[in-house]
Design a protein around this motif. Structure first.
Motif, PDB file in Angstrom:
ATOM      1  N   LEU A 139       0.841  -1.202   0.000  1.00  0.00           N
ATOM      2  CA  LEU A 139       0.000   0.000   0.000  1.00  0.00           C
ATOM      3  C   LEU A 139       0.878   1.255   0.000  1.00  0.00           C
ATOM      4  CD1 LEU A 139      -2.880   1.083   0.031  1.00  0.00           C
ATOM      5  CD2 LEU A 139      -2.824   0.981   2.541  1.00  0.00           C
ATOM      6  N   ILE A 140       1.993   1.198   0.703  1.00  0.00           N
ATOM      7  CA  ILE A 140       2.946   2.314   0.680  1.00  0.00           C
ATOM      8  C   ILE A 140       3.504   2.486  -0.735  1.00  0.00           C
ATOM      9  CG2 ILE A 140       5.157   3.181   1.534  1.00  0.00           C
ATOM     10  CD1 ILE A 140       2.921   3.333   3.584  1.00  0.00           C
ATOM     11  N   PHE A 141       3.872   1.382  -1.377  1.00  0.00           N
ATOM     12  CA  PHE A 141       4.350   1.466  -2.765  1.00  0.00           C
ATOM     13  C   PHE A 141       3.309   2.157  -3.651  1.00  0.00           C
ATOM     14  CE2 PHE A 141       7.272  -2.497  -2.364  1.00  0.00           C
ATOM     15  CZ  PHE A 141       8.345  -1.697  -2.010  1.00  0.00           C
ATOM     16  N   ALA A 142       2.055   1.761  -3.480  1.00  0.00           N
ATOM     17  CA  ALA A 142       0.992   2.310  -4.320  1.00  0.00           C
ATOM     18  C   ALA A 142       0.769   3.799  -4.063  1.00  0.00           C
ATOM     19  CB  ALA A 142      -0.309   1.542  -4.079  1.00  0.00           C
ATOM     20  N   ASN A 143       1.112   4.254  -2.865  1.00  0.00           N
ATOM     21  CA  ASN A 143       0.912   5.667  -2.494  1.00  0.00           C
ATOM     22  C   ASN A 143       2.245   6.350  -2.187  1.00  0.00           C
ATOM     23  OD1 ASN A 143      -2.251   6.035  -2.088  1.00  0.00           O
ATOM     24  ND2 ASN A 143      -1.695   4.024  -1.295  1.00  0.00           N
ATOM     25  N   GLN A 144       3.291   5.866  -2.830  1.00  0.00           N
ATOM     26  CA  GLN A 144       4.643   6.341  -2.526  1.00  0.00           C
ATOM     27  C   GLN A 144       4.780   7.857  -2.675  1.00  0.00           C
ATOM     28  OE1 GLN A 144       8.203   5.041  -4.923  1.00  0.00           O
ATOM     29  NE2 GLN A 144       8.406   3.579  -3.241  1.00  0.00           N
ATOM     30  N   ALA A 145       4.100   8.412  -3.658  1.00  0.00           N
ATOM     31  CA  ALA A 145       4.218   9.858  -3.913  1.00  0.00           C
ATOM     32  C   ALA A 145       3.761  10.681  -2.711  1.00  0.00           C
ATOM     33  CB  ALA A 145       3.403  10.243  -5.143  1.00  0.00           C
ATOM     34  N   SER A 146       2.830  10.147  -1.922  1.00  0.00           N
ATOM     35  CA  SER A 146       2.311  10.893  -0.780  1.00  0.00           C
ATOM     36  C   SER A 146       3.332  11.006   0.345  1.00  0.00           C
ATOM     37  CB  SER A 146       1.042  10.228  -0.237  1.00  0.00           C
ATOM     38  OG  SER A 146       1.336   8.969   0.364  1.00  0.00           O
ATOM     39  N   LEU A 147       4.408  10.187   0.272  1.00  0.00           N
ATOM     40  CA  LEU A 147       5.426  10.208   1.328  1.00  0.00           C
ATOM     41  C   LEU A 147       6.803  10.581   0.790  1.00  0.00           C
ATOM     42  CD1 LEU A 147       4.273   6.918   3.084  1.00  0.00           C
ATOM     43  CD2 LEU A 147       4.126   9.205   4.075  1.00  0.00           C
ATOM     44  N   SER A 148       6.866  11.023  -0.444  1.00  0.00           N
ATOM     45  CA  SER A 148       8.171  11.348  -1.030  1.00  0.00           C
ATOM     46  C   SER A 148       8.734  12.623  -0.409  1.00  0.00           C
ATOM     47  CB  SER A 148       8.041  11.534  -2.544  1.00  0.00           C
ATOM     48  OG  SER A 148       7.541  12.825  -2.846  1.00  0.00           O
ATOM     49  N   PRO A 149      10.065  12.813  -0.472  1.00  0.00           N
ATOM     50  CA  PRO A 149      10.672  14.036   0.072  1.00  0.00           C
ATOM     51  C   PRO A 149      10.133  15.299  -0.591  1.00  0.00           C
ATOM     52  CG  PRO A 149      12.348  12.390  -0.413  1.00  0.00           C
ATOM     53  CD  PRO A 149      11.065  11.888  -1.013  1.00  0.00           C
ATOM     54  N   TYR A 150       9.636  15.171  -1.825  1.00  0.00           N
ATOM     55  CA  TYR A 150       9.206  16.349  -2.574  1.00  0.00           C
ATOM     56  C   TYR A 150       7.802  16.802  -2.206  1.00  0.00           C
ATOM     57  CZ  TYR A 150      13.159  14.646  -5.250  1.00  0.00           C
ATOM     58  OH  TYR A 150      14.407  14.193  -5.607  1.00  0.00           O
ATOM     59  N   THR A 151       7.002  15.896  -1.662  1.00  0.00           N
ATOM     60  CA  THR A 151       5.628  16.263  -1.317  1.00  0.00           C
ATOM     61  C   THR A 151       5.407  16.430   0.185  1.00  0.00           C
ATOM     62  OG1 THR A 151       4.987  13.927  -1.305  1.00  0.00           O
ATOM     63  CG2 THR A 151       4.681  15.128  -3.361  1.00  0.00           C
ATOM     64  N   THR A 152       6.428  16.143   0.983  1.00  0.00           N
ATOM     65  CA  THR A 152       6.257  16.235   2.442  1.00  0.00           C
ATOM     66  C   THR A 152       7.205  17.252   3.079  1.00  0.00           C
ATOM     67  OG1 THR A 152       7.810  14.391   2.775  1.00  0.00           O
ATOM     68  CG2 THR A 152       5.462  13.848   2.600  1.00  0.00           C
ATOM     69  N   THR A 153       7.726  18.156   2.278  1.00  0.00           N
ATOM     70  CA  THR A 153       8.692  19.142   2.783  1.00  0.00           C
ATOM     71  C   THR A 153       8.135  19.935   3.961  1.00  0.00           C
ATOM     72  OG1 THR A 153       9.646  19.361   0.578  1.00  0.00           O
ATOM     73  CG2 THR A 153      10.139  21.115   2.168  1.00  0.00           C
ATOM     74  N   ASN A 154       6.874  20.311   3.879  1.00  0.00           N
ATOM     75  CA  ASN A 154       6.267  21.138   4.932  1.00  0.00           C
ATOM     76  C   ASN A 154       5.289  20.352   5.800  1.00  0.00           C
ATOM     77  OD1 ASN A 154       7.571  23.564   4.005  1.00  0.00           O
ATOM     78  ND2 ASN A 154       6.093  23.630   2.311  1.00  0.00           N
ATOM     79  N   THR A 155       5.418  19.035   5.779  1.00  0.00           N
ATOM     80  CA  THR A 155       4.525  18.182   6.571  1.00  0.00           C
ATOM     81  C   THR A 155       5.182  17.827   7.891  1.00  0.00           C
ATOM     82  OG1 THR A 155       3.754  17.207   4.490  1.00  0.00           O
ATOM     83  CG2 THR A 155       3.145  16.079   6.518  1.00  0.00           C
ATOM     84  N   THR A 156       4.450  17.930   8.981  1.00  0.00           N
ATOM     85  CA  THR A 156       5.017  17.618  10.290  1.00  0.00           C
ATOM     86  C   THR A 156       5.054  16.102  10.507  1.00  0.00           C
ATOM     87  OG1 THR A 156       2.896  17.607  11.455  1.00  0.00           O
ATOM     88  CG2 THR A 156       4.012  19.738  11.199  1.00  0.00           C
ATOM     89  N   GLU A 157       5.855  15.686  11.484  1.00  0.00           N
ATOM     90  CA  GLU A 157       5.958  14.263  11.797  1.00  0.00           C
ATOM     91  C   GLU A 157       4.626  13.717  12.288  1.00  0.00           C
ATOM     92  OE1 GLU A 157       8.408  11.548  14.970  1.00  0.00           O
ATOM     93  OE2 GLU A 157       9.577  12.950  13.749  1.00  0.00           O
ATOM     94  N   ILE A 158       3.899  14.505  13.050  1.00  0.00           N
ATOM     95  CA  ILE A 158       2.591  14.072  13.547  1.00  0.00           C
ATOM     96  C   ILE A 158       1.653  13.806  12.383  1.00  0.00           C
ATOM     97  CG2 ILE A 158       0.528  14.815  14.810  1.00  0.00           C
ATOM     98  CD1 ILE A 158       2.364  16.289  16.743  1.00  0.00           C
ATOM     99  N   GLU A 159       1.699  14.662  11.382  1.00  0.00           N
ATOM    100  CA  GLU A 159       0.844  14.476  10.202  1.00  0.00           C
ATOM    101  C   GLU A 159       1.238  13.218   9.428  1.00  0.00           C
ATOM    102  OE1 GLU A 159      -0.352  19.095   9.110  1.00  0.00           O
ATOM    103  OE2 GLU A 159       1.614  18.321   8.502  1.00  0.00           O
ATOM    104  N   ILE A 160       2.553  12.950   9.352  1.00  0.00           N
ATOM    105  CA  ILE A 160       3.017  11.735   8.668  1.00  0.00           C
ATOM    106  C   ILE A 160       2.527  10.499   9.405  1.00  0.00           C
ATOM    107  CG2 ILE A 160       5.059  10.381   8.047  1.00  0.00           C
ATOM    108  CD1 ILE A 160       4.611  12.741   6.227  1.00  0.00           C
TER     109      ILE A 160
END
Length: 263
Positions: free
Chosen positions: A115-136
């Protein structure tokens, strides 16, 4: 004692001290997880992978297919987590996978990983630059619930900085470093490193694995166009020791799979 000898001894002592201080934690249990087969399988293909790594994702379908090509007595696919430090969310995702494994079992961990592979873009360094750890963690908790039915409360407890899961992901990463793993995917077959590519096909892998699974069977020919273009002088047998990698063996040398021409 000569100056050169003195310097050599000093260097040896420094290196020895460094090795002692870099002792890898001895795991209570194996850090690897079997997707198929077991420790009793004749051949074990070990993957060191990162759920956030596009190359690990690319290699995964072929590795799964390999498990269907052999019996469990013949072949095992073992997976170690190796979160790359420059994939910002790799470590926390590896801890999430381990949390799922300990809450729901190894099979569910692999479902979570896919499931992570299928949604890999949602956790990439380029899309989570301003995302907090709690949000991750919240995102990963949703994936854990969807793939494995892990309740949010239990999942969050396993994601603590001081949890055993966190310590074990660190220890597994250090173990990988001690085995010279420096990227993902990284492959071993029966403990020996294999310079495989994420683009290898099932046919490529079988060229390496078949002679180990069934030593009496003839070695399969490779399918690489570049390898096929390589010709050897008369008296120097052609050795395609890995898919796409060819050497011409000199008199007295033999073709050693995964190695090349050797005496």
């Amino acid at each position: 004692m000569s100056f050169a000898t003195t310097m050599a001894l000093a260097l040896a002592l420094v290196l020895g001290a460094a090795l002692v201080s870099a002792q890898v934690p001895i795991p209570k249990t194996n850090h690897g997880f079997f997707h198929s087969g077991s420790t009793s399988s004749a051949v074990t293909l070990t993957l060191w992978g990162d759920w956030i790594c596009p190359d690990t994702k690319a290699a995964w379908p072929v590795l799964k297919e390999l498990s269907k090509q052999y019996s469990e007595e013949q072949f095992a696919l073992e997976v170690f987590q190796f979160p790359l430090p420059y994939h910002n969310q790799a470590f926390i995702t590896a801890q999430a996978a381990l949390t799922v494994q300990r809450q729901a079992g190894t099979a569910k961990m692999f479902e979570f990983g896919e499931l992570i592979f299928a949604n890999q873009a949602s956790l990439s360094p380029y899309t989570t630059t301003n995302t907090t750890e709690i949000e991750i963690v919240q995102v990963l908790a949703k994936y854990a619930a969807s793939a494995a039915g892990v309740a949010e409360k239990e999942f969050v407890a396993g994601m603590s900085l001081t949890s055993q899961n966190n310590m074990d992901v660190r220890a597994a990463w250090k173990l990988g470093c001690s085995r010279a793993v420096s990227g993902t995917p990284w492959f071993f077959v029966n403990g020996a490193a294999v310079a495989a590519s994420p683009s290898w096909t099932v046919k490529d892998w079988k060229q390496v694995l078949d002679p180990l699974v069934n030593p009496a069977a003839p070695r399969a020919a490779g399918g690489s166009v570049l390898a096929a273009a390589v010709t050897c002088p008369k008296g120097e047998p052609r050795c395609e020791y890995l898919p796409g990698k060819v050497e011409c063996c000199k008199p007295g040398e033999g073709c050693v799979p995964n190695v090349g021409c050797r005496c």
